[in-house]
Design a protein around this motif. Sequence first.
Motif, PDB file in Angstrom:
ATOM      1  N   ASP B 157       6.158 -75.496  68.197  1.00  0.00           N
ATOM      2  CA  ASP B 157       5.696 -74.406  67.327  1.00  0.00           C
ATOM      3  C   ASP B 157       5.230 -73.263  68.223  1.00  0.00           C
ATOM      4  O   ASP B 157       4.997 -73.456  69.410  1.00  0.00           O
ATOM      5  N   LEU B 194      12.064 -70.450  66.499  1.00  0.00           N
ATOM      6  CA  LEU B 194      12.307 -69.009  66.393  1.00  0.00           C
ATOM      7  C   LEU B 194      13.713 -68.744  65.871  1.00  0.00           C
ATOM      8  O   LEU B 194      14.577 -69.613  65.940  1.00  0.00           O
ATOM      9  N   LEU B 223      12.081 -76.366  62.858  1.00  0.00           N
ATOM     10  CA  LEU B 223      10.662 -76.705  62.965  1.00  0.00           C
ATOM     11  C   LEU B 223      10.535 -78.223  62.896  1.00  0.00           C
ATOM     12  O   LEU B 223      10.778 -78.834  61.856  1.00  0.00           O
ATOM     13  N   GLU B 225       9.443 -81.979  62.532  1.00  0.00           N
ATOM     14  CA  GLU B 225       8.439 -82.733  61.785  1.00  0.00           C
ATOM     15  C   GLU B 225       8.039 -83.973  62.569  1.00  0.00           C
ATOM     16  O   GLU B 225       6.871 -84.283  62.714  1.00  0.00           O
ATOM     17  N   SER B 236      13.674 -82.323  61.571  1.00  0.00           N
ATOM     18  CA  SER B 236      12.933 -81.131  61.170  1.00  0.00           C
ATOM     19  C   SER B 236      12.348 -81.320  59.769  1.00  0.00           C
ATOM     20  O   SER B 236      12.694 -82.258  59.059  1.00  0.00           O
ATOM     21  N   TYR B 237      11.477 -80.379  59.389  1.00  0.00           N
ATOM     22  CA  TYR B 237      10.877 -80.428  58.058  1.00  0.00           C
ATOM     23  C   TYR B 237      11.920 -80.316  56.958  1.00  0.00           C
ATOM     24  O   TYR B 237      11.733 -80.838  55.872  1.00  0.00           O
ATOM     25  N   ASP B 238      13.021 -79.604  57.241  1.00  0.00           N
ATOM     26  CA  ASP B 238      14.065 -79.544  56.216  1.00  0.00           C
ATOM     27  C   ASP B 238      15.191 -80.545  56.505  1.00  0.00           C
ATOM     28  O   ASP B 238      16.338 -80.348  56.133  1.00  0.00           O
ATOM     29  N   GLU B 239      14.814 -81.634  57.176  1.00  0.00           N
ATOM     30  CA  GLU B 239      15.648 -82.822  57.335  1.00  0.00           C
ATOM     31  C   GLU B 239      16.942 -82.632  58.110  1.00  0.00           C
ATOM     32  O   GLU B 239      17.925 -83.302  57.877  1.00  0.00           O
TER      33      GLU B 239
END
Lengths: 105, 410
Positions: B157, B194, B223, B225, B236-239
Amino acid sequence: MATRVIAGKTVQVNDEGFLTEPGEWTREIGQVLAQEEGVGELTDAHWKVIDFCRQDAKDSGKAPTLRRITGAAGVSTKDMFKLFPKGPAKKVARISGLGKPEGCV
Amino acid sequence: MKQLLILGAGTAGTMVANRLNHLLDSDEWKITIVDQHETHYYQPGFLFIPFGMYSKNDVMKPKRDFIPAGVEMIMSPIELIEPEHNRVRIQKDGRYLNYDFLVIATGTGTRPEETPGLAEHEWYNSIYDFYTIEGALALAKHLRTWQGGRLALNIVDTPIKCPVAPLEFIMLADWFFYEQGIRDRVDLTLVTPLPGAFTKPVASKHLGNILEQKGIKVVPEFLIEHVDPDAKKLVSYDEKEIEYDLLVTVPLNKGSDVIARSEMGNELNYIPVDKHTFLSPKYPNIFVLGDAADVPTSKAGSVAHFAVDCFSENFLRYIDGLEMLPTFDGHANCFIESGFGKGLLIDFNYDVEPLPGRYPLPGVGPFKLLQESEMNHWGKMMFRWMYWNILLKGQELPLPARMSMAGKWK
């Protein structure tokens, strides 16, 4: 500074399409920007986040980061990605009529 | 006697101690600096350790060597800052240190434990960092015998300390594996939250092109997770998922826990201050310098250096009852190692993003902005000497603290 008409109102925008005057924002503008961002029809869950961001920006003078939103608004990061897919902090900031969140320097 | 207390003897704290010790009247002022660690690390040097270019001894010296006689140094963890009472509680003997003015320079650090799967059983086995001396040394050992595969470099992050270091790492890795004769067996991927290689558009495009030429992939807007250390993949958070054989992570960066305990910071323990003067908006006798401050510029030694230049002059005005001038403009400049003995240089501030040009002399250089050159590489190599011998000791560099547009083009 460029202007454009959104939901029947003329507003000032920067070259990335962010409103530069949060005061010019209306809920109708928010809905139009949400369509442009591919978020679709705004639900209560969306509005809870948007309202938080508007208030937080008013208090702090800048758009909140994702970590700030999840920490203080009671929404998980996972839900943020479901509500505002791909880059939620940036998307919600644009829909809420705020500048791009800082902190990514 | 007025008491100036400095928390943290890292890059910013040490520079402030030296500068103010020189500028303040020692009959009227007592300066105290507190830190819990004995060793000062030249952190820009960590980048070179995994590739065998620097050793441990190249990057460490005792902190005490850089604190001037006349400044009291206390080695102790800091327990609590009590701004309402103008005092700080330290662990050593449970002492309270009172102050008239406080400079907080407690920095930022990596927190691998904040990402599930990262700092668990595969830590320093197939997962490494290079922002700590331990991580850089462990990774150096691993790379000596690594036979190739998929190397993913993941930034957890932002903001992070030295935002160009991940780019430098992956470009140096490209060079290193080429020299080892195994570049064709290594897949290099930069996985970043980014939208591109760097935060600012013009530099992001230039740097993105250089990465592409080197055959380095960039996965933007990722991003993380969690890490699955057994299946060796990032989720990532959106899999989205990315598989790796060797993961180099830039963990979440957070300010010191003492900031959280003292309830002075934001969600990442950074303290809000005026971005031009570093004065706390809440407490008229507290300043925050270096990485601990929540200001929209890079967390980097060069920023701390320019900031200390501006702050020191302003502090003298402030204690004489004059208005402070909004002198600090967010100025940062960073050498970026790009491998094969070359480097780039970027120079920017709050309002102006990194642009091509020449630096510091307009049109002449010798350094080229946002372009690769061998001179830039030598600048970076020379910098270690300058850091230890000039910068930390608070001596003036012949470079203006504020950014200049002369010599830059769009």
